[in-house]
Design an enzyme around this catalytic site. Sequence first.
Site, short mmCIF file in Angstrom:
data_model
loop_
_atom_site.label_atom_id
_atom_site.label_comp_id
_atom_site.label_asym_id
_atom_site.label_seq_id
_atom_site.Cartn_x
_atom_site.Cartn_y
_atom_site.Cartn_z
N ARG A 27 2.42 2.49 -4.62
CA ARG A 27 3.03 2.60 -3.28
C ARG A 27 1.98 2.53 -2.18
O ARG A 27 2.10 3.22 -1.17
CB ARG A 27 3.82 3.91 -3.13
CG ARG A 27 4.99 4.05 -4.06
CD ARG A 27 6.25 3.43 -3.46
NE ARG A 27 7.38 3.78 -4.28
CZ ARG A 27 8.30 4.67 -3.92
NH1 ARG A 27 8.23 5.26 -2.76
NH2 ARG A 27 9.30 4.94 -4.73
N ARG A 31 5.05 4.38 4.00
CA ARG A 31 5.23 5.13 5.24
C ARG A 31 4.05 5.98 5.69
O ARG A 31 4.06 6.49 6.80
CB ARG A 31 6.48 6.01 5.13
CG ARG A 31 7.76 5.21 5.22
CD ARG A 31 8.96 6.04 4.83
NE ARG A 31 8.85 6.42 3.43
CZ ARG A 31 9.76 7.10 2.76
NH1 ARG A 31 10.84 7.51 3.36
NH2 ARG A 31 9.58 7.38 1.48
N ARG A 40 8.42 -1.84 9.73
CA ARG A 40 9.73 -1.46 9.21
C ARG A 40 10.71 -1.29 10.38
O ARG A 40 11.88 -1.66 10.29
CB ARG A 40 9.61 -0.17 8.43
CG ARG A 40 10.88 0.28 7.75
CD ARG A 40 10.59 1.61 7.07
NE ARG A 40 11.71 2.14 6.34
CZ ARG A 40 12.72 2.78 6.89
NH1 ARG A 40 12.77 2.94 8.20
NH2 ARG A 40 13.70 3.27 6.15
N ASP A 77 11.13 -3.52 -4.27
CA ASP A 77 11.58 -2.26 -4.87
C ASP A 77 12.15 -2.53 -6.24
O ASP A 77 12.66 -3.63 -6.49
CB ASP A 77 12.64 -1.59 -3.99
CG ASP A 77 12.78 -0.12 -4.35
OD1 ASP A 77 11.94 0.67 -3.90
OD2 ASP A 77 13.69 0.22 -5.14
N TYR A 153 19.23 4.87 -12.48
CA TYR A 153 19.79 4.70 -11.12
C TYR A 153 21.17 4.07 -11.17
O TYR A 153 22.06 4.43 -10.40
CB TYR A 153 18.85 3.85 -10.27
CG TYR A 153 17.63 4.62 -9.79
CD1 TYR A 153 17.73 5.47 -8.71
CD2 TYR A 153 16.41 4.51 -10.44
CE1 TYR A 153 16.63 6.20 -8.27
CE2 TYR A 153 15.31 5.22 -10.01
CZ TYR A 153 15.41 6.06 -8.92
OH TYR A 153 14.34 6.79 -8.49
#
Length: 360
Positions: A27, A31, A40, A77, A153
């Site tokens: 990652r 952010r 973003r 992702d 998921y």
Amino acid sequence: MTALQNDTFLRALLREPTEYTPVWLMRQAGRYLPEYCETRRQAGSFLALCKSKELATEVTLQPLDRYPLDAAILFSDILTVPDAMGLGLYFAEGEGPKFERPLREEAAIRALAVPDMSELRYVFDAVSSIRTALAGRVPLIGFSGSPFTLACYMIEGGGSDSYSRIKTMMYDRPELLHHTLDVNARTVTAYLNAQIEAGAQAVQIFDSWGGVLAYGKYQEFSLAYMRQLIAGLKREHDGRRVPVIVFTKGGGLWLEDIAASGCDAVGLDWTVDLAEARRRVGDKVALQGNFDPVALFAKPAAVEAEVARLLASFGSGSGHVFNLGHGISQFTPPEHVGALVQAVHKHSRQYHSAAHQAGA
Ligand code: CP3
């Protein structure tokens, strides 16, 4: 394609000699970087960012412009895959990923199929665009979720604390879960091969939730499908081997099994001792990891000391790619990341001298 200027990462994955220990961070685009937050914001949403090859390229390169990292990772992702299968991915503000149509009914599970790879064209376009923009600076890593992690998921409908839906299915209706995992494995094979064709120079399988399984169930429901998909991967492209990294978070107890999956390298979380992991599997695979991402909150001097400890624990010679033991936190101070990368490069040279390369 332009020649690679820095192939340290690829050599380390194949346990070939290197001058220092290469480093990248799970990652690494995200952010914690203000420039990511700005891009973003312009994109409007995380998914819009993933679906624009220009913006995905921009954010992939952002961490490389700040730090001398030894690899880039495709900005995307793992959940683009179930989205392409028709489950309807969305991100609820502050709640993480969710699916509009989670996989719950037997009929829906039976109808699950490998999606047409054209549904994921935007990912392959991003890979080509990133390769062009990198112009051979460092290799580009492609990735996918593992069949089991994707199924978590898909069946839970989002993140989960207990994994009770997928585990209940595993114990009550194992054949339904096996069917789902087989479709996922065939999908991931096609998906990673298309990333390799588009220019990914190594691939990582994120088995983020394999570690929640019981002994035996891990081997049957997660590892077996990673082995199946790895066997179907294109292992050479443009005259170079394309190494495969398997990262099972919480997989420290099963390293021998993971190392026998057909992968070139095993990712480790921070619960594992690198020296012991190397004794167990280091003559078969390279190791990647395993700095505790939360330790990046500590002062730069403490970050450097922890880096030095991990490098000493792996010891001399090649076969180690420095990384975190899981993804970086969004609250990480960016200058601490700089301290980590610098410390890896500085402290690792002593373990890669000519004498060590000769096996002394
Ligand atoms: O490593 C990289 O820089 C490449 C990009 C990447 C992302 N997700 C970007 C992302 C990669 C490799 C992933 C993998 C991924 N996605 C995993 C496996 C790795 C792991 O962490 O175990 C998983 C489980 C996911 C699913 C996912 N996507 C979750 C749980 C979330 C929310 C997490 C959070 O911190 O809120 C995402 C969203 C996501 N994927 C973000 C990023 C940068 C944050 C989205 C945002 O900008 O709001």
